[in-house]
Design a protein around this motif. Structure first.
Motif, PDB file in Angstrom:
ATOM      1  N   VAL A 199     -15.627   5.772  18.203  1.00 54.59           N
ATOM      2  CA  VAL A 199     -15.341   6.137  16.799  1.00 54.59           C
ATOM      3  C   VAL A 199     -15.199   7.822  16.745  1.00 54.59           C
ATOM      4  CG1 VAL A 199     -15.747   6.432  14.363  1.00 54.59           C
ATOM      5  CG2 VAL A 199     -15.979   4.300  15.635  1.00 54.59           C
ATOM      6  N   ARG A 200     -14.233   8.301  16.689  1.00 55.52           N
ATOM      7  CA  ARG A 200     -13.857   9.796  16.748  1.00 55.52           C
ATOM      8  C   ARG A 200     -12.641  10.296  16.021  1.00 55.52           C
ATOM      9  NH1 ARG A 200     -11.950   9.171  23.072  1.00 55.52           N
ATOM     10  NH2 ARG A 200     -10.075   7.980  22.810  1.00 55.52           N
ATOM     11  N   GLY A 201     -12.457  11.429  16.220  1.00 58.20           N
ATOM     12  CA  GLY A 201     -11.443  12.313  15.211  1.00 58.20           C
ATOM     13  C   GLY A 201     -10.114  11.956  15.715  1.00 58.20           C
ATOM     14  N   ASP A 217      -7.523  13.723  16.013  1.00 55.78           N
ATOM     15  CA  ASP A 217      -6.976  14.705  17.417  1.00 55.78           C
ATOM     16  C   ASP A 217      -6.968  14.098  18.588  1.00 55.78           C
ATOM     17  OD1 ASP A 217     -10.012  14.860  17.036  1.00 55.78           O
ATOM     18  OD2 ASP A 217     -10.162  16.883  17.795  1.00 55.78           O
ATOM     19  N   LEU A 218      -7.911  12.986  18.984  1.00 60.63           N
ATOM     20  CA  LEU A 218      -7.843  12.316  20.177  1.00 60.63           C
ATOM     21  C   LEU A 218      -7.170  11.076  20.402  1.00 60.63           C
ATOM     22  CD1 LEU A 218     -11.691  13.493  20.952  1.00 60.63           C
ATOM     23  CD2 LEU A 218      -9.685  14.224  22.101  1.00 60.63           C
ATOM     24  N   LEU A 219      -6.467  10.843  19.376  1.00 57.73           N
ATOM     25  CA  LEU A 219      -5.715   9.444  19.419  1.00 57.73           C
ATOM     26  C   LEU A 219      -4.813   9.687  20.417  1.00 57.73           C
ATOM     27  CD1 LEU A 219      -5.015   7.381  17.301  1.00 57.73           C
ATOM     28  CD2 LEU A 219      -3.094   8.528  16.447  1.00 57.73           C
ATOM     29  N   ALA A 269     -13.772  12.099  32.709  1.00 56.86           N
ATOM     30  CA  ALA A 269     -15.258  12.102  32.317  1.00 56.86           C
ATOM     31  C   ALA A 269     -15.622  11.225  31.247  1.00 56.86           C
ATOM     32  CB  ALA A 269     -15.644  13.543  32.216  1.00 56.86           C
ATOM     33  N   VAL A 270     -14.641  11.207  30.411  1.00 60.44           N
ATOM     34  CA  VAL A 270     -14.914  10.417  29.157  1.00 60.44           C
ATOM     35  C   VAL A 270     -15.272   8.646  29.343  1.00 60.44           C
ATOM     36  CG1 VAL A 270     -12.952  10.206  28.215  1.00 60.44           C
ATOM     37  CG2 VAL A 270     -14.528  10.532  26.462  1.00 60.44           C
ATOM     38  N   VAL A 271     -14.336   8.393  30.274  1.00 62.70           N
ATOM     39  CA  VAL A 271     -14.283   6.958  30.694  1.00 62.70           C
ATOM     40  C   VAL A 271     -15.427   6.531  31.488  1.00 62.70           C
ATOM     41  CG1 VAL A 271     -12.669   5.535  32.071  1.00 62.70           C
ATOM     42  CG2 VAL A 271     -11.606   6.746  30.273  1.00 62.70           C
ATOM     43  N   ALA A 312     -11.596  16.443  34.546  1.00 63.62           N
ATOM     44  CA  ALA A 312     -10.786  16.399  33.471  1.00 63.62           C
ATOM     45  C   ALA A 312     -11.534  15.571  32.290  1.00 63.62           C
ATOM     46  CB  ALA A 312      -9.335  15.970  33.654  1.00 63.62           C
ATOM     47  N   TYR A 313     -11.384  15.963  31.100  1.00 63.98           N
ATOM     48  CA  TYR A 313     -12.041  15.202  29.826  1.00 63.98           C
ATOM     49  C   TYR A 313     -11.606  13.567  29.953  1.00 63.98           C
ATOM     50  CZ  TYR A 313     -11.528  12.962  25.564  1.00 63.98           C
ATOM     51  OH  TYR A 313     -11.777  12.107  24.368  1.00 63.98           O
ATOM     52  N   GLN A 314     -10.379  13.369  30.396  1.00 63.49           N
ATOM     53  CA  GLN A 314      -9.912  11.796  30.601  1.00 63.49           C
ATOM     54  C   GLN A 314     -10.642  11.078  31.495  1.00 63.49           C
ATOM     55  OE1 GLN A 314      -8.167  11.151  27.896  1.00 63.49           O
ATOM     56  NE2 GLN A 314      -6.404  12.614  27.801  1.00 63.49           N
ATOM     57  N   ILE A 359     -23.465  14.879  25.733  1.00 57.73           N
ATOM     58  CA  ILE A 359     -23.256  16.215  25.619  1.00 57.73           C
ATOM     59  C   ILE A 359     -22.026  16.607  26.496  1.00 57.73           C
ATOM     60  CG2 ILE A 359     -23.815  18.562  25.649  1.00 57.73           C
ATOM     61  CD1 ILE A 359     -24.753  17.288  23.131  1.00 57.73           C
ATOM     62  N   GLU A 360     -20.948  16.892  25.978  1.00 51.77           N
ATOM     63  CA  GLU A 360     -19.625  16.915  27.027  1.00 51.77           C
ATOM     64  C   GLU A 360     -19.598  18.405  27.605  1.00 51.77           C
ATOM     65  OE1 GLU A 360     -16.267  14.600  25.558  1.00 51.77           O
ATOM     66  OE2 GLU A 360     -17.579  12.981  26.285  1.00 51.77           O
ATOM     67  N   ASP A 361     -20.510  18.666  28.311  1.00 59.85           N
ATOM     68  CA  ASP A 361     -20.411  20.252  28.883  1.00 59.85           C
ATOM     69  C   ASP A 361     -19.873  20.247  30.061  1.00 59.85           C
ATOM     70  OD1 ASP A 361     -22.535  18.631  29.684  1.00 59.85           O
ATOM     71  OD2 ASP A 361     -24.175  20.220  29.773  1.00 59.85           O
ATOM     72  N   GLY A 408     -22.350   2.496  20.288  1.00 58.98           N
ATOM     73  CA  GLY A 408     -21.593   3.366  19.753  1.00 58.98           C
ATOM     74  C   GLY A 408     -21.769   4.799  20.213  1.00 58.98           C
ATOM     75  N   ARG A 409     -21.321   5.782  19.989  1.00 59.66           N
ATOM     76  CA  ARG A 409     -21.737   7.185  20.454  1.00 59.66           C
ATOM     77  C   ARG A 409     -21.046   8.124  19.905  1.00 59.66           C
ATOM     78  NH1 ARG A 409     -16.805   9.603  21.863  1.00 59.66           N
ATOM     79  NH2 ARG A 409     -15.956   8.769  23.731  1.00 59.66           N
ATOM     80  N   PHE A 410     -21.836   9.455  19.905  1.00 64.20           N
ATOM     81  CA  PHE A 410     -21.080  10.778  19.452  1.00 64.20           C
ATOM     82  C   PHE A 410     -20.812  11.540  20.823  1.00 64.20           C
ATOM     83  CE2 PHE A 410     -22.027  14.770  17.310  1.00 64.20           C
ATOM     84  CZ  PHE A 410     -20.723  15.231  17.088  1.00 64.20           C
ATOM     85  N   ALA A 411     -19.935  12.219  21.078  1.00 63.98           N
ATOM     86  CA  ALA A 411     -20.015  13.194  22.200  1.00 63.98           C
ATOM     87  C   ALA A 411     -19.485  14.437  22.082  1.00 63.98           C
ATOM     88  CB  ALA A 411     -18.889  12.305  23.155  1.00 63.98           C
ATOM     89  N   PRO A 412     -20.257  15.225  21.388  1.00 62.69           N
ATOM     90  CA  PRO A 412     -19.871  16.620  20.997  1.00 62.69           C
ATOM     91  C   PRO A 412     -19.504  17.604  22.344  1.00 62.69           C
ATOM     92  CG  PRO A 412     -22.064  16.423  20.484  1.00 62.69           C
ATOM     93  CD  PRO A 412     -21.756  15.060  20.880  1.00 62.69           C
ATOM     94  N   SER A 413     -18.722  18.407  22.208  1.00 58.33           N
ATOM     95  CA  SER A 413     -18.686  19.436  23.383  1.00 58.33           C
ATOM     96  C   SER A 413     -19.417  20.798  22.971  1.00 58.33           C
ATOM     97  CB  SER A 413     -17.231  19.721  23.722  1.00 58.33           C
ATOM     98  OG  SER A 413     -16.392  18.815  24.083  1.00 58.33           O
ATOM     99  N   PRO A 414     -20.358  21.229  23.525  1.00 61.80           N
ATOM    100  CA  PRO A 414     -21.134  22.543  23.077  1.00 61.80           C
ATOM    101  C   PRO A 414     -20.441  23.848  22.963  1.00 61.80           C
ATOM    102  CG  PRO A 414     -21.680  21.708  25.364  1.00 61.80           C
ATOM    103  CD  PRO A 414     -20.514  21.007  24.909  1.00 61.80           C
TER     104      PRO A 414
END
Ligand code: GLU
Length: 300
Positions: free
Chosen positions: A190-192, A194-196, A176-178, A172-174, A44-46, A8-14
């Motif tokens: 597992v995330r909020g 808002d990203l559904l 980079a995240v993949v 784009a986020y889409q 870290i999604e910078d 799993g992961r946590f991927a905050p934007s700073p």
């Protein structure tokens, strides 16, 4: 998939320090991973320097540590990943899966998804600015969510050829995240909530890149009294790391989990050990929650 394969992961934007909303996402992804014997990674999604706040990354790392949320392996920074994104874009342009587009989202929306006649939709850059979009007409808008069960989203008009490199040149986020979920060999996201709506795009792009599917789970958002998501833009207060045990207890309650017995509530490590042992996906609420920040109580 065996439990030990869970990553799993946590991927905050700073874009600012963590607040109770982002802590609850970190906690849910951490507990779900650890309760399944899994690894928990940090990214870290910078990607978007104009939106970032100087010093935010350091504060995020310090807050996670102060709350006992220790990650495995070395954290990944998206600013180090530009060459990987560029390689994927070049391959997608080359195969004809992606193209240069001069339309705005608004143009596509007005045309119900049709590109303007002047849109080159070519592999080579036109004169002037262009975004790069992925051909995604057949994006499936259904997927099975860890917490929500079968999710079916309305197909967004005109937004299905989605942007993978923005007009301003930023990735784009889409995209980079993949690429980075694959790089970190993530199996569970597992995330909020808002990203559904991003998830179908990511499912689609993964398949297009030949990547194995991952599990997605979306947790409820914490809302302020005005019904807005807690966020830096909405002036959510930064986490007070001196109140780490209280913050964890607050987020556990917001995630619908049972509270640890009073004797275990004074230290983060004790709270987390108890919460890992008692984590129940089925208790995670489906509805977003209004939280009265400061009084540490949640309204359901
Ligand atoms: N960086 C995103 C955010 O902070 C989260 C991305 C994700 O979890 O997929 O909202």
């Amino acid at each position: 998939m065996t439990a030990s394969a869970y990553r799993g992961r946590f991927a905050p934007s700073p874009t600012g320090p963590l607040h109770l909303g982002s802590l609850s996402t970190a906690l849910a992804s951490f507990l779900d991973a650890r309760a399944h014997g899994g690894a928990w990674l940090l990214r870290i999604e910078d990607l978007d320097p104009p939106r970032e706040q100087p010093g935010a990354t350091g504060r995020i790392l310090a807050s996670l540590r102060a709350h006992g949320l220790h990650w495995d392996e070395t954290e990944l920074f998206q600013h180090d990943r530009m060459a990987a994104y560029e390689r994927v874009i070049a391959a997608l342009l080359n195969s004809g899966d992606a193209f240069h587009c001069t339309c705005s989202r608004q143009d596509l929306h007005l045309g119900q998804g049709a590109h303007l006649p002047a849109c080159p939709r070519s592999r080579t850059p036109p004169v002037g600015e262009s975004a790069i979009r992925l051909r995604a007409r057949d994006t499936p808008y259904r997927f099975a969510d860890i917490f929500l069960g079968e999710v079916e989203l309305p197909c967004p008009t005109g937004a299905d050829d989605f942007v993978i490199r923005r007009r301003d040149g930023l990735y784009a986020y889409q995209l980079a995240v993949v690429i980075d979920d694959a790089e970190q060999q993530i199996t569970h996201v597992v995330r909020g909530r808002d990203l559904l709506e991003s998830t179908p795009h990511q499912v689609f792009l993964r398949a297009r890149l030949g990547l194995a599917p991952v599990y997605y789970g979306h947790i409820p958002l914490l809302l302020n009294a005005q019904g807005q998501k807690l966020s830096k833009q909405n002036h959510a207060p930064a986490l007070d790391d001196m109140r780490a045990p209280q913050n964890l207890l607050f987020c556990l309650e917001a995630l619908g989990q049972l509270p640890p017995p009073p004797a275990l509530r004074d230290a983060c490590a004790r709270i987390l050990d108890w919460a890992i042992a008692h984590w129940q996906r089925a208790l995670v609420p489906v509805q977003d929650r209004v939280v009265l920040v400061g009084s540490a109580s949640t309204e359901h």
